[in-house]
Design a protein around this motif. Structure first.
Motif, mmCIF file in Angstrom:
data_model
loop_
_atom_site.group_PDB
_atom_site.id
_atom_site.type_symbol
_atom_site.label_atom_id
_atom_site.label_comp_id
_atom_site.label_asym_id
_atom_site.label_seq_id
_atom_site.Cartn_x
_atom_site.Cartn_y
_atom_site.Cartn_z
ATOM 1 N N CYS A 25 -71.576 43.085 -29.448
ATOM 2 C CA CYS A 25 -70.878 42.294 -28.431
ATOM 3 C C CYS A 25 -70.267 41.072 -29.102
ATOM 4 C CB CYS A 25 -71.852 41.802 -27.363
ATOM 5 S SG CYS A 25 -72.760 43.104 -26.554
ATOM 6 N N THR A 30 -71.861 37.836 -24.991
ATOM 7 C CA THR A 30 -73.304 37.584 -25.016
ATOM 8 C C THR A 30 -73.649 36.364 -24.177
ATOM 9 O OG1 THR A 30 -73.451 38.542 -27.221
ATOM 10 C CG2 THR A 30 -75.289 37.183 -26.519
ATOM 11 N N CYS A 35 -72.263 41.717 -21.575
ATOM 12 C CA CYS A 35 -72.207 42.620 -22.719
ATOM 13 C C CYS A 35 -72.608 44.045 -22.349
ATOM 14 C CB CYS A 35 -73.108 42.099 -23.830
ATOM 15 S SG CYS A 35 -73.092 43.133 -25.293
#
Length: 60
Positions: A25, A30, A35
């Motif tokens: 990700c 994140t 994600c």
């Protein structure tokens, strides 16, 4: 006293230290929690360039 010299990647080889398949990700995904499982793909970490490391340890 102990003096140590480490030489990493002595011949400055261009290669990967590790390669694996997995999900990744972006940092913003994140942080936002969006994600999910990430995007599957080949993840690599290249070797460090030629490096000299000198250390000194004193014990008493």
């Amino acid at each position: 006293l102990q003096l140590t010299l480490d030489v990493l990647n002595l011949f400055n080889r261009k290669a990967n230290d590790i390669e694996y398949w997995g999900g990744a990700c972006t940092r913003s995904e994140t942080l936002s929690g969006s994600c999910g499982g990430g995007i599957d793909g080949r993840l690599v970490h290249p070797l460090e360039p030629r490096t000299l490391r000198l250390s000194l340890r004193a014990s008493f």
